[in-house]
Design an enzyme around this catalytic site. Structure first.
Site, PDB file in Angstrom:
ATOM      1  N   SER A 124      37.749  35.629  29.649  1.00 23.02           N
ATOM      2  CA  SER A 124      38.937  34.847  29.999  1.00 23.02           C
ATOM      3  C   SER A 124      38.590  33.378  30.155  1.00 23.02           C
ATOM      4  O   SER A 124      37.472  33.035  30.576  1.00 23.02           O
ATOM      5  CB  SER A 124      39.483  35.389  31.322  1.00 23.02           C
ATOM      6  OG  SER A 124      40.383  34.470  31.880  1.00 23.02           O
ATOM      7  N   TYR A 149      38.439  38.623  40.492  1.00 18.64           N
ATOM      8  CA  TYR A 149      38.684  39.006  39.101  1.00 18.64           C
ATOM      9  C   TYR A 149      37.926  38.069  38.157  1.00 18.64           C
ATOM     10  O   TYR A 149      37.215  38.510  37.248  1.00 18.64           O
ATOM     11  CB  TYR A 149      40.188  38.969  38.779  1.00 18.64           C
ATOM     12  CG  TYR A 149      40.459  38.971  37.295  1.00 18.64           C
ATOM     13  CD1 TYR A 149      40.264  40.119  36.537  1.00 18.64           C
ATOM     14  CD2 TYR A 149      40.873  37.811  36.625  1.00 18.64           C
ATOM     15  CE1 TYR A 149      40.472  40.116  35.155  1.00 18.64           C
ATOM     16  CE2 TYR A 149      41.091  37.805  35.255  1.00 18.64           C
ATOM     17  CZ  TYR A 149      40.888  38.957  34.520  1.00 18.64           C
ATOM     18  OH  TYR A 149      41.091  38.951  33.162  1.00 18.64           O
ATOM     19  N   LYS A 153      34.597  38.652  35.304  1.00 17.52           N
ATOM     20  CA  LYS A 153      34.476  38.226  33.902  1.00 17.52           C
ATOM     21  C   LYS A 153      33.211  37.380  33.728  1.00 17.52           C
ATOM     22  O   LYS A 153      32.456  37.547  32.771  1.00 17.52           O
ATOM     23  CB  LYS A 153      35.709  37.399  33.488  1.00 17.52           C
ATOM     24  CG  LYS A 153      36.986  38.205  33.433  1.00 17.52           C
ATOM     25  CD  LYS A 153      36.952  39.206  32.298  1.00 17.52           C
ATOM     26  CE  LYS A 153      38.015  40.252  32.403  1.00 17.52           C
ATOM     27  NZ  LYS A 153      37.826  41.402  31.537  1.00 17.52           N
TER      28      LYS A 153
END
Ligand code: NAD
Ligand code: UDP
Length: 346
Positions: A124, A149, A153
């Site tokens: 991302s 989150y 990544k």
């Protein structure tokens, strides 16, 4: 080639399944349906007229995953499976780290044991953090993430990069010479143009486009715009909104590249064009034929003002470039939402 898509019943995975099948590849999907429905895969089959091998399993369940991978022996794994709600990750960090990191480690172990070499990973733009200034280029240093989150990544990118590096020096077989492609998505939105598959968030949407769609279809009263006092032309934040079918076609190119090369490549998948929150509200109103009701609210904690891609590397390395704009994005999102007001109805 044969590709195995973890999390392939989800939003981006199901659209990628369509693009892979349409490009003539075979597709197998592994999903535990935590945030998706088997119906999405049935619709992928309907759109393409081709069949998908479906496995219901947790990607972190090593014995099951090894059995599935040994049976399929895919040329490339595209690893979508993961938890992705930013706010929820702040409340449940351990679940996020456990699920997202474990699925990646499990896949790497299985790949080594089975001699599978190629993996494309869903990363991302969030890894660029708050301090880099857009357009973001792949060689910028990764930044500091604002939520668990984002860190998952960040860490998964590191794990995959380290595993690839070690595999290059390991001539003893197994996964000698892994090929890793880390795809940094900007803001995936829209739906397949048939209106048969699209984004189907559980509960109240966190993201802008599904929220706007649900206001337009009458499921929510109005959108709250998070802040109009940013240093941008209309005061609202700017993002790089990419049509999910453009993103899906980018995966086809990335998987083909991954299977033909060794090493680690980081590649942005974005359009390179920023649009503000109010630009998207206006474009959606035009697509659905009525204005989308909104109110201005306070800023949302953790939001960056601006995020958009430098999309040159994808063009040079993969020969891929987004071809759809915000008009197509809003048209297709509206088609999906208006023909499936309750999503897949799970
Ligand atoms: P999604 O939730 O629709 O799809 C993820 C899928 O993974 C779901 O079908 C879910 O059931 C499955 N899954 C989760 N954990 C699993 C596990 N342990 N075992 C098996 N299946 C599991 O999300 P999406 O929007 O399609 O995103 C796909 C990937 O892209 C995710 O990794 C996400 O973090 C990443 N990503 C998404 C966006 C975005 O805006 N949608 C942006 C950047 C990156
Ligand atoms: N946004 C908003 N109202 C909402 C949801 C999002 O104004 O209900 C804004 C948000 O502040 C950001 C943009 O829309 O500027 C995109 O948000 P989204 O959560 O979709 O993506 P991300 O912030 O992860 O880029």
């Amino acid at each position: 080639m044969k590709a195995l898509l973890t999390g392939g019943a989800g939003y981006i995975g199901s659209h990628t399944a369509v693009a892979m099948l349409e490009a003539g590849h075979e597709v197998a999907v592994v999903d535990n349906y935590y945030n998706s429905s088997e119906e999405a895969i049935r619709r992928v089959e309907k759109i393409t007229g081709k069949s998908v091998s479906m496995y219901e399993a947790d990607v972190a369940d090593k014995s099951k995953m090894k059995e599935i991978l040994a049976g399929e022996m895919p040329d490339c794994i595209i690893h979508f499976a993961g938890l992705k709600a930013v706010g929820e990750s702040v409340e449940k960090p351990v679940e996020y780290y456990r699920n997202n990191i474990d699925t990646t480690l499990t896949l790497l172990e299985c790949m080594k044991e089975l001699g599978l070499g190629n993996i494309v990973f869903s990363s991302s733009a969030t890894v660029y953090g708050e301090d880099n200034i857009p357009p973001f280029t792949e060689n910028m240093p990764k930044g500091s993430c604002t939520n668990p989150y984002g860190w998952t990544k960040w860490m998964q990118e590191q794990i995959l990069t380290d595993a690839q590096k070690a595999s290059a020096g390991d001539a003893s077989g197994g996964s000698a010479g892994l090929s890793v492609v880390l795809l940094r998505y900007f803001n995936p939105v829209g739906a397949h143009e048939s209106g048969l598959i699209g984004e189907d968030p559980k509960g109240i949407p966190n993201n802008l486009m599904p929220y706007i769609s649900q206001v337009a279809v009458g499921r929510r009263d109005h959108l709250t715009v998070f802040g109009n006092d940013y240093d941008t032309p209309d005061g609202t934040c700017r993002r790089d909104y990419i049509h999910v079918m453009d993103l899906a076609e980018g995966h086809v190119k990335a998987a083909e590249y991954c299977a033909a090369h060794k090493g680690t490549e980081v590649i942005n998948l974005g359009t390179g064009e920023p649009y503000s929150v109010l630009d998207m509200v206006k474009a959606f109103g035009e697509a659905c034929g009525k204005p989308v009701k909104y109110e201005i609210g306070p800023r949302r904690a953790g939001d960056v003002q601006d995020s958009w891609a430098d999309a040159d590397k994808a063009k040079e390395l993969l020969g891929w470039k987004a071809s759809r704009g915000i008009r197509e994005i809003c048209r297709d999102a509206w088609k999906w939402q208006s023909s499936n007001p309750e999503g897949y109805g799970k």
